[in-house]
Write a protein that holds these residues in place. Structure first.
Motif, mmCIF file in Angstrom:
data_model
loop_
_atom_site.group_PDB
_atom_site.id
_atom_site.type_symbol
_atom_site.label_atom_id
_atom_site.label_comp_id
_atom_site.label_asym_id
_atom_site.label_seq_id
_atom_site.Cartn_x
_atom_site.Cartn_y
_atom_site.Cartn_z
ATOM 1 N N GLU A 60 0.871 -1.112 -0.056
ATOM 2 C CA GLU A 60 -0.099 -0.020 0.226
ATOM 3 C C GLU A 60 0.831 1.277 0.119
ATOM 4 O O GLU A 60 1.780 1.247 0.703
ATOM 5 C CB GLU A 60 -0.867 0.015 1.328
ATOM 6 C CG GLU A 60 -2.145 -0.961 1.085
ATOM 7 C CD GLU A 60 -2.961 -0.824 2.362
ATOM 8 O OE1 GLU A 60 -3.965 -1.638 2.243
ATOM 9 O OE2 GLU A 60 -2.842 -0.202 2.994
ATOM 10 N N ILE A 61 0.562 2.178 -0.955
ATOM 11 C CA ILE A 61 1.071 3.381 -0.949
ATOM 12 C C ILE A 61 0.267 4.574 -0.470
ATOM 13 O O ILE A 61 -0.877 4.706 -0.632
ATOM 14 C CB ILE A 61 1.749 3.893 -2.366
ATOM 15 C CG1 ILE A 61 2.277 2.428 -3.220
ATOM 16 C CG2 ILE A 61 2.569 5.212 -2.566
ATOM 17 C CD1 ILE A 61 3.577 2.223 -2.315
ATOM 18 N N ASP A 62 0.802 5.217 0.598
ATOM 19 C CA ASP A 62 0.189 6.078 1.343
ATOM 20 C C ASP A 62 0.318 7.576 0.724
ATOM 21 O O ASP A 62 1.232 8.359 0.931
ATOM 22 C CB ASP A 62 0.508 6.208 2.936
ATOM 23 C CG ASP A 62 -0.438 7.178 3.615
ATOM 24 O OD1 ASP A 62 -1.007 7.963 3.108
ATOM 25 O OD2 ASP A 62 -0.648 6.836 4.672
ATOM 26 N N LEU A 287 8.612 13.970 9.134
ATOM 27 C CA LEU A 287 8.481 12.827 7.680
ATOM 28 C C LEU A 287 7.479 11.752 8.261
ATOM 29 O O LEU A 287 7.735 11.361 9.407
ATOM 30 C CB LEU A 287 10.043 12.469 7.253
ATOM 31 C CG LEU A 287 10.642 13.594 6.792
ATOM 32 C CD1 LEU A 287 12.024 12.865 6.437
ATOM 33 C CD2 LEU A 287 10.165 14.497 5.709
ATOM 34 N N LYS A 288 6.851 11.319 7.088
ATOM 35 C CA LYS A 288 5.888 10.035 7.489
ATOM 36 C C LYS A 288 6.260 8.695 6.606
ATOM 37 O O LYS A 288 6.761 9.147 5.572
ATOM 38 C CB LYS A 288 4.419 10.649 7.166
ATOM 39 C CG LYS A 288 4.113 11.863 7.843
ATOM 40 C CD LYS A 288 3.822 11.530 9.247
ATOM 41 C CE LYS A 288 3.100 12.736 10.013
ATOM 42 N NZ LYS A 288 2.759 12.847 11.287
ATOM 43 N N TYR A 289 6.136 7.644 7.268
ATOM 44 C CA TYR A 289 6.300 6.527 6.612
ATOM 45 C C TYR A 289 5.049 6.324 5.293
ATOM 46 O O TYR A 289 3.913 6.761 5.486
ATOM 47 C CB TYR A 289 6.108 5.245 7.217
ATOM 48 C CG TYR A 289 7.266 5.117 8.393
ATOM 49 C CD1 TYR A 289 8.587 4.914 7.852
ATOM 50 C CD2 TYR A 289 7.026 5.262 9.714
ATOM 51 C CE1 TYR A 289 9.755 4.914 8.780
ATOM 52 C CE2 TYR A 289 8.055 4.994 10.430
ATOM 53 C CZ TYR A 289 9.446 4.961 10.106
ATOM 54 O OH TYR A 289 10.372 4.707 10.838
ATOM 55 N N VAL A 290 5.534 5.926 4.166
ATOM 56 C CA VAL A 290 4.655 6.260 3.070
ATOM 57 C C VAL A 290 4.323 4.562 2.578
ATOM 58 O O VAL A 290 3.472 4.815 1.523
ATOM 59 C CB VAL A 290 5.338 6.883 1.826
ATOM 60 C CG1 VAL A 290 5.526 8.202 2.375
ATOM 61 C CG2 VAL A 290 6.575 6.236 1.391
ATOM 62 N N TRP A 291 4.508 3.614 3.186
ATOM 63 C CA TRP A 291 4.043 2.284 2.615
ATOM 64 C C TRP A 291 3.735 1.253 3.862
ATOM 65 O O TRP A 291 4.138 1.370 4.858
ATOM 66 C CB TRP A 291 5.283 1.652 1.820
ATOM 67 C CG TRP A 291 6.556 1.378 2.409
ATOM 68 C CD1 TRP A 291 7.501 2.178 2.737
ATOM 69 C CD2 TRP A 291 7.099 0.025 2.816
ATOM 70 N NE1 TRP A 291 8.539 1.667 3.268
ATOM 71 C CE2 TRP A 291 8.322 0.404 3.203
ATOM 72 C CE3 TRP A 291 6.443 -1.117 2.472
ATOM 73 C CZ2 TRP A 291 9.077 -0.686 3.730
ATOM 74 C CZ3 TRP A 291 7.359 -2.152 2.810
ATOM 75 C CH2 TRP A 291 8.607 -2.040 3.466
ATOM 76 N N ARG A 292 3.043 0.162 3.290
ATOM 77 C CA ARG A 292 2.759 -0.802 4.219
ATOM 78 C C ARG A 292 2.859 -2.293 3.364
ATOM 79 O O ARG A 292 2.785 -2.316 1.898
ATOM 80 C CB ARG A 292 1.385 -1.070 4.481
ATOM 81 C CG ARG A 292 1.077 -0.051 5.374
ATOM 82 C CD ARG A 292 -0.539 0.020 5.856
ATOM 83 N NE ARG A 292 -0.722 1.119 6.866
ATOM 84 C CZ ARG A 292 -1.148 2.296 6.504
ATOM 85 N NH1 ARG A 292 -1.372 2.617 5.171
ATOM 86 N NH2 ARG A 292 -1.526 3.053 7.276
ATOM 87 N N LEU A 293 3.441 -3.512 3.761
ATOM 88 C CA LEU A 293 3.558 -4.599 3.070
ATOM 89 C C LEU A 293 2.578 -5.371 3.946
ATOM 90 O O LEU A 293 2.439 -5.491 5.238
ATOM 91 C CB LEU A 293 4.959 -5.300 3.383
ATOM 92 C CG LEU A 293 5.053 -6.579 2.985
ATOM 93 C CD1 LEU A 293 4.448 -6.934 1.294
ATOM 94 C CD2 LEU A 293 6.224 -7.183 3.194
ATOM 95 N N ARG A 294 1.463 -6.064 3.117
ATOM 96 C CA ARG A 294 0.234 -6.644 3.753
ATOM 97 C C ARG A 294 0.103 -7.780 3.167
ATOM 98 O O ARG A 294 0.159 -8.052 1.732
ATOM 99 C CB ARG A 294 -1.129 -5.580 3.785
ATOM 100 C CG ARG A 294 -0.546 -4.297 4.278
ATOM 101 C CD ARG A 294 -2.048 -3.552 4.446
ATOM 102 N NE ARG A 294 -2.597 -3.618 5.809
ATOM 103 C CZ ARG A 294 -3.487 -2.890 6.234
ATOM 104 N NH1 ARG A 294 -4.229 -1.845 5.372
ATOM 105 N NH2 ARG A 294 -3.970 -2.864 7.662
#
Length: 417
Positions: A60-62, A287-294
């Motif tokens: 997922e790309i935030d 800065l924010k994290y921009v991704w998830r591995l799901r």
């Protein structure tokens, strides 16, 4: 040749390597105009999978996290426009998803890449803003890039002769950025012999000078020396009336620590992706994290004492244990060293990774709170809990934050959320 490499590459730009293959799943065709990508409206940027109807893992790309990071980099750069590098498949996150997203933001004036296929894929994905290819390329590739409105980099001694030949074939000058080596000693025309080379290129009718840039080594004292060399060359070029175009030099590190290197645009990359240049920079920007591995839970089984798990076997249960299987593994980018070191988030609860991680499977122990069902979404990496944040997972697995992100399988579906 019956079919030129240019027309072939333009026709399959979204099917080449990594996230570029995303478009292959749709079967969408690109209409051609003299080899250029001209119709991209029907091209999907997402591979199928990772949905309610699939057990494929996904990334997922935030989008809002990216917007936050762009605003923060813009603030750090004092409003200087951003050239956003999306090289190396957007650092693992998928160039044809991340590229159009970044290009949609007003603070981002242009994109950069290091592979011909990347630039073509960005155009095929609908990016209209200027794109710079930052690597030396062959004459055929120069032609491909120019036909697709992508600026090129040069630094070799014979650049002029090659540009002359391509320009003659195309019937127009080639937009060029001079790449100057001020001390990285990896790529670029060495600064101490660049001036006559630049003068020669600038006088040729085949060349349109679009820019000049250098790369720092990310050591503040050395970077200051490099900056002085770059500034001196710029001053000498101006005395010789050599056009320079867009001047750029600053990656994320010097955007934070060397404001005098901003010039016309900052070439910040990793900060846009939520990575700080070092620990000291954490207090300087949000800065924010921009991704998830799901992935989804695909199997639940209770094992009895003495039973083993996986090949080898490497893991024997010592008490009644409920294990959940996730169809995601090392080939997807989840590090095998996460076993016994990392946890996975399901329904707000953290579960340890146990046994072993195979190429396509991860096993977790859900005995502590076994209200897990087949089909539940598991987050292996993401911003939803401190223990699974990318930096935390990377540290626990004994790898770097950038390495964790860049090793994500380019064939995994990318979902923009």
């Amino acid at each position: 040749m019956d079919k030129t490499r240019r027309s072939f590459l333009s026709g399959v730009a979204v099917c080449a390597g990594g996230a570029l293959s995303t478009g292959c799943a749709t079967g969408a065709a690109l209409s051609q105009s003299k080899g250029a990508v001209s119709d991209v409206s029907n091209i999907s940027r997402l591979r199928p999978g990772g949905s309610i109807n699939s057990n494929d893992p996904w990334i997922e790309i935030d989008a809002e996290a990216f917007r936050n990071n762009v605003r923060e980099v813009s603030r750090m750069a004092g409003g200087t426009p951003i050239m956003a590098p999306v090289k190396n498949n957007a650092y693992g996150l998928g160039d044809i998803v991340v590229g159009p997203l970044l290009a949609s933001m007003p603070e981002v004036s242009r994109l950069a890449c290091v592979r011909v296929s990347e630039g073509l894929a960005l155009r095929a994905a609908g990016v209209k803003k200027p794109i710079l290819n930052m690597s030396e390329v062959t004459e055929e590739e120069i032609e491909e890039l120019v036909l697709n409105g992508i600026e090129i980099t040069c630094w070799l001694d014979d650049a002029g002769e090659r540009l002359d030949r391509v320009s003659k074939r195309l019937g127009k000058p080639i937009p060029v950025h001079f790449f100057i080596d001020t001390g990285l000693n990896r790529e670029g025309m060495p600064y101490n012999r660049a001036l006559p080379w630049m003068k020669d290129l600038a006088r040729r009718s085949s060349v349109k000078v679009a820019g000049i840039y250098t790369m720092f080594i990310h050591d503040i004292e050395h970077d200051k020396v490099q900056l002085a060399r770059f500034n001196q060359l710029i001053a000498e070029a101006r005395k010789e009336n050599i056009p320079l175009g867009l001047i750029h030099a600053s990656p994320s590190y010097t955007t934070f620590y060397l404001p005098e290197a901003r010039f016309d645009t900052v070439r910040s990359a990793t900060a846009l992706f939520g990575l700080y240049p070092d620990a000291n920079a954490v207090s300087m920007a949000d800065l924010k994290y921009v991704w998830r591995l799901r992935a989804r839970v695909v199997r639940l089984e209770q094992l009895q004492p003495g039973e083993t798990v996986g090949f080898g076997p490497k893991y024997t249960v010592e008490k009644p244990t409920t294990l959940a299987l996730l169809p995601v593994g090392s080939t997807d980018g989840y590090p095998s060293s996460a076993v016994n070191n990392c946890k996975v988030l399901i329904g707000g609860h953290l579960y340890p990774v146990v046994g072993s991680i195979s190429s396509a499977h991860t096993i977790i122990d859900v005995s502590e709170k076994p209200d897990v069902s087949v089909g539940d979404v598991a987050t292996l990496v993401g911003p939803d809990h401190k223990e699974i944040e990318p930096r935390a997972v990377a540290k626990q697995a004994g790898i770097g934050h950038y390495a964790l992100m860049s090793r994500l399988n380019p064939l995994l579906p990318r979902k923009l959320v």
